[in-house]
Design a protein around this motif. Structure first.
Motif, mmCIF file in Angstrom:
data_model
loop_
_atom_site.group_PDB
_atom_site.id
_atom_site.type_symbol
_atom_site.label_atom_id
_atom_site.label_comp_id
_atom_site.label_asym_id
_atom_site.label_seq_id
_atom_site.Cartn_x
_atom_site.Cartn_y
_atom_site.Cartn_z
ATOM 1 N N GLN A 59 43.584 31.848 33.476
ATOM 2 C CA GLN A 59 44.533 31.947 34.567
ATOM 3 C C GLN A 59 43.869 32.757 35.680
ATOM 4 O O GLN A 59 43.198 33.752 35.409
ATOM 5 C CB GLN A 59 45.823 32.643 34.121
ATOM 6 C CG GLN A 59 46.668 31.828 33.174
ATOM 7 C CD GLN A 59 47.950 32.561 32.779
ATOM 8 O OE1 GLN A 59 48.111 33.752 33.048
ATOM 9 N NE2 GLN A 59 48.858 31.835 32.134
ATOM 10 N N GLN A 60 44.037 32.325 36.906
ATOM 11 C CA GLN A 60 43.408 33.003 38.035
ATOM 12 C C GLN A 60 44.509 33.596 38.917
ATOM 13 O O GLN A 60 45.288 32.858 39.519
ATOM 14 C CB GLN A 60 42.530 32.026 38.822
ATOM 15 C CG GLN A 60 41.608 31.155 37.968
ATOM 16 C CD GLN A 60 40.683 31.961 37.055
ATOM 17 O OE1 GLN A 60 40.436 33.150 37.277
ATOM 18 N NE2 GLN A 60 40.171 31.322 36.005
ATOM 19 N N TRP A 61 44.571 34.923 38.940
ATOM 20 C CA TRP A 61 45.693 35.634 39.541
ATOM 21 C C TRP A 61 45.312 36.287 40.864
ATOM 22 O O TRP A 61 44.175 36.692 41.067
ATOM 23 C CB TRP A 61 46.187 36.741 38.614
ATOM 24 C CG TRP A 61 46.978 36.274 37.429
ATOM 25 C CD1 TRP A 61 46.505 35.726 36.276
ATOM 26 C CD2 TRP A 61 48.404 36.331 37.286
ATOM 27 N NE1 TRP A 61 47.536 35.435 35.414
ATOM 28 C CE2 TRP A 61 48.714 35.796 36.008
ATOM 29 C CE3 TRP A 61 49.434 36.770 38.102
ATOM 30 C CZ2 TRP A 61 50.019 35.705 35.544
ATOM 31 C CZ3 TRP A 61 50.731 36.679 37.643
ATOM 32 C CH2 TRP A 61 51.029 36.153 36.378
ATOM 33 N N ASP A 96 40.821 29.179 46.691
ATOM 34 C CA ASP A 96 41.578 27.954 46.433
ATOM 35 C C ASP A 96 41.920 27.776 44.959
ATOM 36 O O ASP A 96 42.913 27.124 44.627
ATOM 37 C CB ASP A 96 40.770 26.736 46.917
ATOM 38 C CG ASP A 96 40.621 26.705 48.430
ATOM 39 O OD1 ASP A 96 41.453 27.336 49.111
ATOM 40 O OD2 ASP A 96 39.668 26.071 48.915
ATOM 41 N N PHE A 97 41.095 28.344 44.067
ATOM 42 C CA PHE A 97 41.314 28.121 42.634
ATOM 43 C C PHE A 97 42.379 29.050 42.037
ATOM 44 O O PHE A 97 42.728 28.913 40.857
ATOM 45 C CB PHE A 97 40.002 28.267 41.855
ATOM 46 C CG PHE A 97 39.321 29.611 42.025
ATOM 47 C CD1 PHE A 97 39.751 30.734 41.330
ATOM 48 C CD2 PHE A 97 38.237 29.736 42.887
ATOM 49 C CE1 PHE A 97 39.131 31.962 41.483
ATOM 50 C CE2 PHE A 97 37.598 30.950 43.044
ATOM 51 C CZ PHE A 97 38.048 32.076 42.343
ATOM 52 N N ASP A 110 45.756 30.240 40.820
ATOM 53 C CA ASP A 110 46.933 29.455 40.439
ATOM 54 C C ASP A 110 48.123 30.302 40.006
ATOM 55 O O ASP A 110 49.168 29.760 39.642
ATOM 56 C CB ASP A 110 46.577 28.453 39.330
ATOM 57 C CG ASP A 110 45.914 29.113 38.127
ATOM 58 O OD1 ASP A 110 45.992 30.357 38.010
ATOM 59 O OD2 ASP A 110 45.310 28.381 37.315
ATOM 60 N N HIS A 111 47.977 31.626 40.038
ATOM 61 C CA HIS A 111 49.096 32.508 39.689
ATOM 62 C C HIS A 111 49.213 33.601 40.761
ATOM 63 O O HIS A 111 48.217 34.262 41.092
ATOM 64 C CB HIS A 111 48.887 33.161 38.313
ATOM 65 C CG HIS A 111 49.137 32.234 37.164
ATOM 66 N ND1 HIS A 111 48.337 31.153 36.895
ATOM 67 C CD2 HIS A 111 50.124 32.218 36.222
ATOM 68 C CE1 HIS A 111 48.790 30.515 35.833
ATOM 69 N NE2 HIS A 111 49.876 31.134 35.408
ATOM 70 N N TYR A 112 50.430 33.763 41.278
ATOM 71 C CA TYR A 112 50.691 34.757 42.310
ATOM 72 C C TYR A 112 51.674 35.795 41.771
ATOM 73 O O TYR A 112 52.641 35.454 41.090
ATOM 74 C CB TYR A 112 51.310 34.091 43.543
ATOM 75 C CG TYR A 112 50.360 33.226 44.339
ATOM 76 C CD1 TYR A 112 49.940 33.625 45.611
ATOM 77 C CD2 TYR A 112 49.885 32.011 43.834
ATOM 78 C CE1 TYR A 112 49.069 32.830 46.346
ATOM 79 C CE2 TYR A 112 49.014 31.216 44.566
ATOM 80 C CZ TYR A 112 48.610 31.634 45.819
ATOM 81 O OH TYR A 112 47.748 30.850 46.550
ATOM 82 N N LYS A 125 51.263 28.371 39.234
ATOM 83 C CA LYS A 125 50.958 27.083 39.869
ATOM 84 C C LYS A 125 52.074 26.696 40.839
ATOM 85 O O LYS A 125 52.734 25.665 40.689
ATOM 86 C CB LYS A 125 50.751 26.005 38.808
ATOM 87 C CG LYS A 125 49.575 26.318 37.883
ATOM 88 C CD LYS A 125 49.347 25.220 36.851
ATOM 89 C CE LYS A 125 48.136 25.562 35.990
ATOM 90 N NZ LYS A 125 47.853 24.551 34.951
ATOM 91 N N ARG A 179 54.870 28.952 47.488
ATOM 92 C CA ARG A 179 53.810 29.865 47.915
ATOM 93 C C ARG A 179 54.116 30.432 49.303
ATOM 94 O O ARG A 179 53.993 31.639 49.543
ATOM 95 C CB ARG A 179 52.474 29.127 47.925
ATOM 96 C CG ARG A 179 51.283 29.951 48.373
ATOM 97 C CD ARG A 179 50.025 29.092 48.360
ATOM 98 N NE ARG A 179 48.862 29.835 48.781
ATOM 99 C CZ ARG A 179 48.498 30.010 50.044
ATOM 100 N NH1 ARG A 179 49.246 29.505 51.010
ATOM 101 N NH2 ARG A 179 47.414 30.704 50.355
#
Length: 485
Positions: free
Chosen positions: A34-36, A205-206, A208-210, A224, A230
């Motif tokens: 996961q990319q936060w 850009d990659f 996917d978690h905010y 996502k 977003r």
């Protein structure tokens, strides 16, 4: 399965000195790949939340599980800790009469078996950050941006499973930012990344978690998200611009008026260390009302050049420099020069380690001191409070500088530089560490100062999006460095 899970966690982190920052009721779960990105205003606790997720906080209560094996953290705080450790070495050197300060390469490989290093990755990073000629340099000779590059190299060569990057792009030149972005996109295929970012344009850009952080809590999480979700989250960070009114000057305690419109003149200036030229044959004249932007890659000598003007670089006496009517080396005192200058820089921020109140931090700008050692006048206190109100920090006027977030500290030091309406206002990457709202506020303030005409501005910046209306003169350091054969 590797993951980090925090459930109803209360955690504490040590700050500067004996200060302790607490997080309460922290809940978040980070799974592999996961990319936060953690977003929020200055002082919201983003950096503290990131450090807690990475395992660098003391868990007071609640559930904390972290099954990632290799974890790395790069942040302004870890950079400060490294600088402090090397400064301690330098102080020990004075006592022992030796100079064991670490080289760049020694710090990169510290704690790792050199035989097991991924040499291909190391070479890729060295090339990316243009570090091949810096490996044998003493750490203390690096610029702030180069120090950040060193920490990124050190973190990435360990191939962490979880990599936490707190403002990784701050202080980097355009080329380095682009290269790092590309490298992180590749790493995201095998590494879990957590970003702390203030600039919305820097969100990769990659991601996917905010997560939105407010007062030490993760108040919103989006996995996502759709473009609409977003955008709704990012609206929380936008500033509704209000009419900004710059507080007046303290006319009772101003620098004497200048009789010459020329503020600074450098004639064929050069700076070198260890026989290596940083820049040379530099001619520059700054006249009242002519605002300048200074550009150049990391290590090109931007801060070095500014320190020739302020007198903080001893090589100013080896050069033909005239400042505010004084020829350098003619017997002028440093205070005769600094009374005309307001200054904010990364180095000043790192050096400003005194525990005085936010209000007195601003007041110290009247006296060009780190800390406050004179009694402020009622007028000065009133003006300083107006600056705090302008920057949205009135509720923190009695808070200790060292207890505030990096971004709030930055705002205070910007107000400190501006408070006396100096003849020359030097802003060396003033927006570093600021969230989107405060960055826009500071850019508007600088524009108003340029338009007011009371201060001449020299502005250092790596971001094209931070262009200031009213700055029409440019100095590029690449024009004064030796070109590769």
């Amino acid at each position: 399965m590797q993951q980090v899970q925090l459930v109803n966690v209360r955690a504490s982190l040590k700050g500067q000195g004996n200060d302790v920052y607490y997080l309460d009721d922290l809940n978040i779960n980070v799974s592999p790949l996961q990319q936060w990105v953690l977003l929020g205003a200055n002082g919201a606790g983003k950096s503290a939340v990131a450090a807690a997720i990475a395992g660098f906080a003391k868990i007071e209560q609640g559930q904390y599980e972290n099954s990632f094996e290799r974890i790395a953290l790069v942040s302004p705080d870890s950079q400060k800790q490294l600088l402090a450790a090397e400064l301690t070495k330098d102080q020990d050197d004075i006592i022992d009469g030796v100079t064991p300060s670490s080289t760049v390469y020694e710090l990169i490989i510290a704690g790792r078996d050199e035989q097991q290093l991924d040499s291909d990755l190391l070479q890729q990073l060295i090339s990316l950050f243009d570090f091949s000629d810096k490996l044998n340099k003493a750490f203390r000779d690096l610029s702030t941006g180069e120090t950040r590059k060193l920490m990124l190299i050190k973190a990435i060569i360990g191939r962490p499973d979880l990599l936490v990057l707190d403002e990784p792009f701050d202080g980097l030149d355009v080329k380095a930012m682009a290269g790092l972005n590309q490298l992180l996109a590749e790493l995201s295929k095998t590494t879990t990344l957590i970003f702390v970012l203030n600039r919305l344009t820097e969100i990769p850009d990659f991601v996917d978690h905010y997560a939105y952080v407010k007062e030490g809590h993760v108040t919103e999480q989006l996995a996502k998200p759709t473009a609409e979700q977003r955008d709704d989250l990012l609206k929380l960070l936008h500033l509704t611009h209000t009419q900004l009114q710059i507080p007046e000057a303290d006319v009772d305690h101003q620098a004497p008026p200048l009789t010459d419109s020329m503020l600074v003149r450098l004639n064929n200036a050069s700076v070198s260390y260890g026989g290596e030229a940083i820049f040379e044959k530099l001619n520059w004249q700054i006249n009242q009302g002519e605002h300048w932007q200074l550009t150049g890659k990391n290590g090109s000598g931007k801060t070095c050049l500014l320190n020739l003007i302020t007198g903080d670089n001893p090589q100013c006496y080896n050069n033909d420099i005239k400042v505010f009517g004084y020829q350098r080396g003619s017997g002028e005192s440093i205070w005769q020069i600094k009374q005309h200058i307001g200054y904010i820089s990364n180095a000043l921020h790192m050096d400003y380690r005194v525990s005085i109140t936010a209000l007195n931090t601003v007041v110290s700008g009247f006296y060009d001191s780190i800390g406050l050692y004179q009694k402020a006048t009622d007028k000065q206190l009133t003006i300083a409070k107006q600056w705090l109100a302008l920057l949205g920090l009135s509720d923190k006027q009695s808070s200790s500088f060292s207890q505030l977030s990096f971004g709030d500290q930055r705002l205070l030091l910007i107000a400190r530089a501006m408070v006396k309406h100096p003849n020359l206002l030097i802003l060396d990457e003033p927006c570093l560490g600021l969230d989107e709202a405060n960055r826009q506020r500071v850019l508007l303030l600088i524009e108003k100062i340029c338009a007011a005409g009371t201060s001449t501005v020299v502005y250092v910046n790596h971001h094209a999006s931070d262009k200031i209306a009213g700055i029409d003169n440019y100095l590029e350091m690449a024009d004064f460095t030796k070109k590769a054969p």
